[in-house]
Write a protein that holds these residues in place. Structure first.
Motif, PDB file in Angstrom:
ATOM      1  N   SER A 173       1.361  -1.148   0.103  1.00  0.00           N
ATOM      2  CA  SER A 173       0.252  -0.203  -0.311  1.00  0.00           C
ATOM      3  C   SER A 173       1.237   1.275   0.257  1.00  0.00           C
ATOM      4  O   SER A 173       1.975   1.825   0.521  1.00  0.00           O
ATOM      5  N   PHE A 174       0.224   2.293  -0.859  1.00  0.00           N
ATOM      6  CA  PHE A 174       1.604   3.418  -0.773  1.00  0.00           C
ATOM      7  C   PHE A 174       0.646   4.621  -0.190  1.00  0.00           C
ATOM      8  O   PHE A 174      -0.247   4.505  -0.644  1.00  0.00           O
ATOM      9  N   VAL A 175       1.114   6.064   0.172  1.00  0.00           N
ATOM     10  CA  VAL A 175       0.607   7.006   0.578  1.00  0.00           C
ATOM     11  C   VAL A 175       0.207   7.760  -1.150  1.00  0.00           C
ATOM     12  O   VAL A 175       1.057   7.319  -2.094  1.00  0.00           O
ATOM     13  N   LYS A 176      -1.390   8.036  -1.082  1.00  0.00           N
ATOM     14  CA  LYS A 176      -1.143   8.649  -2.688  1.00  0.00           C
ATOM     15  C   LYS A 176      -0.750   9.712  -2.655  1.00  0.00           C
ATOM     16  O   LYS A 176      -1.070  10.896  -1.613  1.00  0.00           O
ATOM     17  N   SER A 177      -0.504  10.575  -4.042  1.00  0.00           N
ATOM     18  CA  SER A 177       0.145  10.754  -3.733  1.00  0.00           C
ATOM     19  C   SER A 177      -0.799  12.428  -5.016  1.00  0.00           C
ATOM     20  O   SER A 177      -1.655  11.528  -5.604  1.00  0.00           O
ATOM     21  N   ARG A 178      -1.425  13.436  -4.543  1.00  0.00           N
ATOM     22  CA  ARG A 178      -2.247  14.419  -4.577  1.00  0.00           C
ATOM     23  C   ARG A 178      -1.778  15.419  -6.092  1.00  0.00           C
ATOM     24  O   ARG A 178      -1.134  16.002  -5.664  1.00  0.00           O
ATOM     25  N   PRO A 179      -2.503  15.072  -6.909  1.00  0.00           N
ATOM     26  CA  PRO A 179      -2.270  15.563  -8.113  1.00  0.00           C
ATOM     27  C   PRO A 179      -2.615  16.901  -8.161  1.00  0.00           C
ATOM     28  O   PRO A 179      -3.487  17.200  -7.004  1.00  0.00           O
ATOM     29  N   PRO A 180      -2.165  17.627  -8.373  1.00  0.00           N
ATOM     30  CA  PRO A 180      -2.176  19.224  -8.456  1.00  0.00           C
ATOM     31  C   PRO A 180      -3.674  19.291  -8.945  1.00  0.00           C
ATOM     32  O   PRO A 180      -4.204  18.747  -9.914  1.00  0.00           O
ATOM     33  N   VAL A 181      -4.697  20.206  -8.517  1.00  0.00           N
ATOM     34  CA  VAL A 181      -6.067  20.892  -9.000  1.00  0.00           C
ATOM     35  C   VAL A 181      -6.156  21.296  -9.506  1.00  0.00           C
ATOM     36  O   VAL A 181      -5.215  22.443  -9.822  1.00  0.00           O
ATOM     37  N   THR A 182      -6.529  21.285 -10.700  1.00  0.00           N
ATOM     38  CA  THR A 182      -6.554  22.851 -11.917  1.00  0.00           C
ATOM     39  C   THR A 182      -8.432  23.143 -11.447  1.00  0.00           C
ATOM     40  O   THR A 182      -9.132  23.040 -11.765  1.00  0.00           O
ATOM     41  N   ARG A 183      -8.312  24.965 -12.088  1.00  0.00           N
ATOM     42  CA  ARG A 183      -8.921  25.499 -11.901  1.00  0.00           C
ATOM     43  C   ARG A 183      -9.535  25.586 -12.860  1.00  0.00           C
ATOM     44  O   ARG A 183      -9.094  25.176 -14.184  1.00  0.00           O
ATOM     45  N   LYS A 184     -10.721  25.628 -13.342  1.00  0.00           N
ATOM     46  CA  LYS A 184     -11.767  26.012 -14.848  1.00  0.00           C
ATOM     47  C   LYS A 184     -12.442  26.897 -14.445  1.00  0.00           C
ATOM     48  O   LYS A 184     -13.418  26.558 -13.906  1.00  0.00           O
ATOM     49  N   SER A 185     -11.844  27.812 -15.015  1.00  0.00           N
ATOM     50  CA  SER A 185     -12.982  29.045 -14.537  1.00  0.00           C
ATOM     51  C   SER A 185     -13.328  29.411 -15.608  1.00  0.00           C
ATOM     52  O   SER A 185     -13.523  28.820 -16.615  1.00  0.00           O
ATOM     53  N   SER A 186     -15.088  30.307 -15.232  1.00  0.00           N
ATOM     54  CA  SER A 186     -16.165  30.108 -16.575  1.00  0.00           C
ATOM     55  C   SER A 186     -15.057  31.430 -17.299  1.00  0.00           C
ATOM     56  O   SER A 186     -15.997  31.479 -18.574  1.00  0.00           O
ATOM     57  N   ASP A 187     -14.152  31.693 -17.050  1.00  0.00           N
ATOM     58  CA  ASP A 187     -13.694  32.297 -19.075  1.00  0.00           C
ATOM     59  C   ASP A 187     -12.581  31.509 -19.262  1.00  0.00           C
ATOM     60  O   ASP A 187     -11.889  32.476 -20.603  1.00  0.00           O
TER      61      ASP A 187
END
Lengths: 259, 259
Positions: free
Chosen positions: B74-88
């Motif tokens: 079992s491995f600690v999940k590395s959180r991928p960076p979030v990408t923002r989806k902005s309405s523009d």
DNA sequence: TCTCACAACTCCTATACATGAGTGAATGTG
DNA sequence: CACATTCACTCATGTATAGGAGTTGTGAGA
């Protein structure tokens, strides 16, 4: 044998059983809110041990298809009606009709909305809220926490944060019922004219606290909505932080095509 | 004893162990992508049986904190960076710069976006899509299915649907790469000028198919986004249906305050 | 050196059992 | 009749054990 699960296959037994029950639910042979057979019954039915049955039911739980209560049994989850949150719920015309945003949005879903105020009072601003409000972390802000119900079941917990210097001058903001049109109407009456709202939408699994607050089973997804209310002078006079049961809401947004 | 879990408490042992490991992860003592102790090691460490350890790890899996692979660990999940989806992200200026929407939105997140086209071709319109496009269910429409990656990991699966009479005249829509600015640029070149986009946001747990398509663990939450692209003559010329891993996206919307 | 088989490790499935705890209905008692 | 007790049912936690299956390193043999 009374029932043959998916014949032979590479799938482990407990998944076969889970699939079999899922199929029965989707086909409507197990109606919503109906109890599914008890663990001992399933053990006999499929001829497996308790551990295997429990894993099958656990699988259905994580899929969100059933809920189980200790001492009572497992029940097919009934899907509550969804309420749409459309982006025009902040129209001033709604406020002038005396309706707060939550009334305008839920009454068209055919459910009876109720509100319970959990707390109103000064708190020290959490980091993200402070940044949005343009104050320092830990500064005194007014927090209004409330819990919304649809037809008696809790669906949404919202907390509004307002800078103290804004809230101070508006006594209605400290009332449980801020009056017709809600707090946005009061803010506009006091010279804070809104230019736009910006909403940030996230989705994730509920924390333990959130799950219990909304009486969700652990592992339920929630929508986390954070809204800034921006005035014409560019100031954020309110930040509203909302946790919603994901299966009960649909958010609608209109994005005008611009250059 | 080498390690005392939370002393005595009402909590079941397996949750105590899960909390203990979670605490270690959050404190950084177990770094992302690092292997957590094996089941046998944990059995010794906490003095419990295998079943209990397995339940603890299962708990961490459903929380999304770890991933386990049979035969490896079992491995600690590395959180991928979030990408923002902005309405523009639909601004024409982005398109004129030759950027499709997904490029405009991901490149500011510091991740390398990749696209894989899964299929392009006629399909019969599903019910909800047909209704949005204003055609009959089952009518022939063009479907463009594609899978988006951020830094190599799949994050988003999107399917665009276009009415056949619209798509027919635009050969680029049948290409894997529809050219600079994406399909929206091609549509506007062919006289379909956009007036607005409407987006519908839902969140729920991934189905088995979705989970495997995005290589998520079962029980992961997803965001389901459906967008109508509406022209100035009021016609919906494209519907885009998107499934996103919930932990990797944040959606931003601006709502102008109107009457 | 390369290849293959095997050992040793990992997690997975499944059984059988014991005990605890919550629920609700039947029962008995005042 | 009102109330407490009991009991039969539910699921929850935990143990011990067995064999299966995927992964990886090692060592023997070509």
């Amino acid at each position: 044998m009374a029932s043959t699960v998916g014949a032979r296959s590479a799938k482990p037994r407990y998944l076969q059983i889970a699939d079999d029950i899922e199929e029965q639910i989707r086909a409507g042979r197990l109606a919503p809110a109906e109890e599914i057979p008890s663990e001992t019954a399933l053990m006999e039915r499929y001829g497996v041990s308790s551990g295997t049955v429990r894993k099958a039911v656990a699988q259905l739980r994580t899929t969100g298809l059933v809920e189980t209560y200790q001492g009572k049994g497992s029940f097919v989850k009934s899907r509550p009606p969804v309420t749409r949150k459309s982006s025009d719920r902040f129209r001033r015309s709604h406020r002038r009709a005396g309706k707060a945003a939550y009334i305008a949005e839920t009454e068209q879903a055919g459910v009876k909305p109720t509100v319970q105020v959990l707390s109103i009072g000064p708190v020290s601003a959490p980091a993200e809220i402070a940044e949005r409000l343009g104050v320092d972390e830990g500064d005194k802000v007014l927090a209004r926490r409330r819990l919304y119900f649809s037809d008696g079941t809790p669906t949404e917990e919202a907390t509004s944060y307002l800078p103290w210097d804004v809230a101070r001058d508006i006594p209605e903001l400290f009332e449980e019922n801020p009056g017709g049109g809600g707090i946005y109407a009061r803010l506009e009456e006091h010279g804070h004219e809104f230019a736009e709202y910006t909403e940030t939408v996230r989705a994730r699994l509920a924390t333990k606290q959130e799950a219990s607050a909304l009486s969700l089973s652990p592992g339920s997804p929630i929508i986390h909505l954070t809204r800034n209310a921006v005035t014409t002078v560019g100031r954020v006079v309110e930040v509203c932080d909302t946790i919603m049961a994901a299966d009960q809401f649909v958010l609608d947004y209109r994005i005008p095509a611009t250059d």
